[in-house]
Design an enzyme around this catalytic site. Structure first.
Site, PDB file in Angstrom:
ATOM      1  N   GLY A 197      43.294  32.865  46.794  1.00 17.60           N
ATOM      2  CA  GLY A 197      43.139  34.293  47.050  1.00 17.60           C
ATOM      3  C   GLY A 197      42.994  34.591  48.537  1.00 17.60           C
ATOM      4  N   THR A 198      42.285  33.733  49.235  1.00 21.83           N
ATOM      5  CA  THR A 198      42.074  33.945  50.678  1.00 21.83           C
ATOM      6  C   THR A 198      43.407  33.941  51.422  1.00 21.83           C
ATOM      7  OG1 THR A 198      39.915  32.875  50.502  1.00 21.83           O
ATOM      8  CG2 THR A 198      40.853  33.056  52.713  1.00 21.83           C
ATOM      9  N   ASN A 258      33.099  41.555  43.626  1.00 19.27           N
ATOM     10  CA  ASN A 258      32.722  40.261  43.046  1.00 19.27           C
ATOM     11  C   ASN A 258      31.227  40.151  42.762  1.00 19.27           C
ATOM     12  OD1 ASN A 258      33.222  40.357  45.993  1.00 19.27           O
ATOM     13  ND2 ASN A 258      32.111  38.422  46.014  1.00 19.27           N
ATOM     14  N   GLN A 295      39.042  39.615  41.443  1.00 21.00           N
ATOM     15  CA  GLN A 295      38.053  39.699  40.357  1.00 21.00           C
ATOM     16  C   GLN A 295      38.513  40.583  39.207  1.00 21.00           C
ATOM     17  OE1 GLN A 295      35.525  37.822  39.968  1.00 21.00           O
ATOM     18  NE2 GLN A 295      35.268  36.973  42.016  1.00 21.00           N
ATOM     19  N   SER A 330      43.774  35.160  42.462  1.00 17.49           N
ATOM     20  CA  SER A 330      43.394  33.759  42.627  1.00 17.49           C
ATOM     21  C   SER A 330      43.379  33.066  41.263  1.00 17.49           C
ATOM     22  CB  SER A 330      42.004  33.694  43.266  1.00 17.49           C
ATOM     23  OG  SER A 330      41.557  32.363  43.283  1.00 17.49           O
ATOM     24  N   GLY A 331      44.018  31.894  41.190  1.00 12.94           N
ATOM     25  CA  GLY A 331      44.136  31.188  39.911  1.00 12.94           C
ATOM     26  C   GLY A 331      42.809  30.741  39.331  1.00 12.94           C
ATOM     27  N   HIS A 332      41.884  30.283  40.208  1.00 16.67           N
ATOM     28  CA  HIS A 332      40.679  29.672  39.658  1.00 16.67           C
ATOM     29  C   HIS A 332      39.680  30.677  39.091  1.00 16.67           C
ATOM     30  CE1 HIS A 332      37.595  30.073  42.988  1.00 16.67           C
ATOM     31  NE2 HIS A 332      38.681  30.301  43.698  1.00 16.67           N
ATOM     32  N   THR A 371      56.133  22.916  50.208  1.00 15.73           N
ATOM     33  CA  THR A 371      56.546  22.464  48.870  1.00 15.73           C
ATOM     34  C   THR A 371      55.592  23.031  47.812  1.00 15.73           C
ATOM     35  OG1 THR A 371      57.443  20.476  49.846  1.00 15.73           O
ATOM     36  CG2 THR A 371      57.019  20.403  47.473  1.00 15.73           C
ATOM     37  N   CYS A 425      30.426  32.146  48.350  1.00 13.58           N
ATOM     38  CA  CYS A 425      30.652  31.810  49.751  1.00 13.58           C
ATOM     39  C   CYS A 425      29.451  32.160  50.619  1.00 13.58           C
ATOM     40  CB  CYS A 425      31.873  32.539  50.278  1.00 13.58           C
ATOM     41  SG  CYS A 425      33.301  32.275  49.264  1.00 13.58           S
TER      42      CYS A 425
HETATM   43  N1  PLP Z   1      38.407  37.907  46.962  1.00  9.55           N
HETATM   44  C1  PLP Z   1      37.418  38.021  46.067  1.00  9.55           C
HETATM   45  C2  PLP Z   1      37.010  39.378  45.588  1.00  9.55           C
HETATM   46  C3  PLP Z   1      36.769  36.882  45.593  1.00  9.55           C
HETATM   47  O1  PLP Z   1      35.770  37.006  44.708  1.00  9.55           O
HETATM   48  C4  PLP Z   1      37.185  35.612  46.075  1.00  9.55           C
HETATM   49  C5  PLP Z   1      36.481  34.393  45.651  1.00  9.55           C
HETATM   50  O2  PLP Z   1      35.315  34.398  45.306  1.00  9.55           O
HETATM   51  C6  PLP Z   1      38.244  35.559  46.977  1.00  9.55           C
HETATM   52  C7  PLP Z   1      38.828  36.722  47.404  1.00  9.55           C
HETATM   53  C8  PLP Z   1      38.730  34.245  47.524  1.00  9.55           C
HETATM   54  O3  PLP Z   1      39.550  33.604  46.578  1.00  9.55           O
HETATM   55  P1  PLP Z   1      39.840  32.040  46.764  1.00  9.55           P
HETATM   56  O4  PLP Z   1      38.594  31.324  46.424  1.00  9.55           O
HETATM   57  O5  PLP Z   1      40.942  31.750  45.784  1.00  9.55           O
HETATM   58  O6  PLP Z   1      40.276  31.848  48.161  1.00  9.55           O
END
Ligand code: PLP
Length: 391
Positions: A71-72, A150, A178, A198-200, A236, A324
């Site tokens: 996601g970042t 989040n 989210q 974001s996949g996870h 890749t 984070c």
């Molecule tokens: N944006 C939001 C709102 C999130 O909650 C998060 C992760 O907690 C991210 C971005 C970052 O995603 P990633 O961990 O896949 O970089």
């Protein structure tokens, strides 16, 4: 000891179906999708199929989906593309409660020639839409507003912002990390330009993300390299994770209703149970406009970290702010933006549920958290029985 996992906004369990779908691409089908041979070519076809599944989840066209590493990266790519495609514009609008993936990049840009408007939220975490609208100018290059927060779970009025920005020549990006998989997200209906996933967070593995880029949006790549992703993101492909994300997207569609009903009911049971049993507990976030899986509760006069440690001894996993930011003792910037008093912001806990949670787990937390809070309060020099409720 069984783990009671209630930290799904931090990350989710890889669904067994997702893992199954990935294994052949780690064992047998290791070809490179860019290779000329048919062994690699068949991998390319599976990537295309996964792209279609992800596109279906958000009602996009497959060509509008760019696979990234997280996601970042999707957030950074969107923001960099927007400002590079509009070099004459030096104004950015965002919110005070974005994830660090957005917040820290905009803070950096604010020190490097950009003027950033940080739209406030009220004490329930609701966005000040009039403030946002009042700050749009001819110099605005990009507006970035997260779809759902989040920490508080509050959902923002993305449709209305998209309507406001339509035809103004301003890029509208939303961090929907989210929201996707928890509530319906339809990019065509909403009409925004770029969106991050974001996949996870949706039961795919870590290390895979998506940037949606609406057809016709000016774009320049962040990762400059090979021709992958139609020259929009070099490198890749992370084949197994892309395949897994495709499967996770199918599951996400089929689970949306369960999240809205059963998971919501679990969250409400947890929230009501804790608020009833624990004095001086305060809900953070507007009750009726939140993600159905999230509750964020402040327990006055206790440290969130201490609560987490004591819950950890019972196998309960939750969070005291975004993953984070934990590790720092500063109260979260989201709760500070909401004006949560210092004594309460420090003792805030976020529970975020998934379809894997059960009533038994929720009841275990309702039974075991009140004595933890009571014990910690007895140690606190600031706690007084019958202290005033927070306003
Ligand atoms: N944006 C939001 C709102 C999130 O909650 C998060 C992760 O907690 C991210 C971005 C970052 O995603 P990633 O961990 O896949 O970089």
């Amino acid at each position: 000891m069984d783990i009671i996992y209630m930290d799904n906004n931090a990350t989710t369990k890889v669904a067994p179906e997702v893992l199954e779908s990935m294994l052949p691409y780690l064992r047998e089908w290791y070809g490179n999708a860019s290779s000329m041979h048919s062994f690699g070519g068949s991998v390319g076809r599976e990537i295309a199929a996964a792209r279609e599944k992800v596109a279906t989840l958000i009602n996009a066209d497959p060509g509008e989906i760019i696979f990234t590493s997280c996601g970042t990266e999707s957030d950074s790519t969107a923001i960099n593309a927007a400002i590079r495609s509009n070099p004459g514009k030096k104004h950015i609008i965002t919110t005070r409660v974005e994830h660090p993936a957005i917040k820290n990049l905009y803070e950096y840009l604010a020190k490097n020639g950009y003027r950033v408007t940080w739209v406030p939220v009220d004490k329930e975490g609701v966005l000040d839409l009039d403030y946002l609208k009042g700050n749009i100018s001819e110099d605005t290059a990009i507006v970035s507003v997260m779809w759902a927060n989040n920490e508080s779970g509050v959902v923002f009025p993305i449709d209305e912002i998209a309507r406001t920005l339509r035809d103004q020549g301003i890029v509208f990006h939303s961090d929907a990390v989210q929201a996707v998989g928890k509530i319906p997200v339809d990019v065509k209906k909403t009409g925004l330009d770029m969106m991050s996933i974001s996949g996870h967070k949706i039961h795919a593995p870590k290390g895979i993300g998506v940037l949606y880029v609406k057809k016709g949006t000016k774009f320049s790549p962040f990762m400059i390299g090979g021709h992958q992703e139609r020259n929009r993101r070099g490198g890749t492909e992370n084949v197994a994770s892309i395949i897994g994300l495709g499967r996770a997207s199918e599951l996400a569609i089929s689970h949306l209703e369960e999240i809205d009903t059963r998971v919501r009911a679990l969250r409400d049971r947890l929230e009501t149970g804790l608020l009833q049993k624990i004095p001086n507990a305060l809900l953070n976030g507007k009750k009726d406009s939140r993600l159905p899986n999230t509750t964020n509760i402040s327990f006055e006069y206790v440290e969130g970290e201490a609560i987490l440690l004591m819950m950890d001894q019972l196998g309960i996993c939750a969070s005291s702010g975004s993953a984070c930011t934990s590790g720092s003792l500063e109260p979260s910037h989201v709760l500070r933006a909401m004006g949560v008093p210092f004594t309460a912001a420090h003792g805030s806990i976020r529970f975020s549920l998934s379809t894997y949670n059960t009533v038994k787990e929720v009841d275990f937390v309702i039974e075991n958290l009140p004595p933890i809070i009571e014990r910690l309060r007895k140690m606190s020099p600031f706690w007084k029985e019958g202290a005033c409720r927070l306003q």
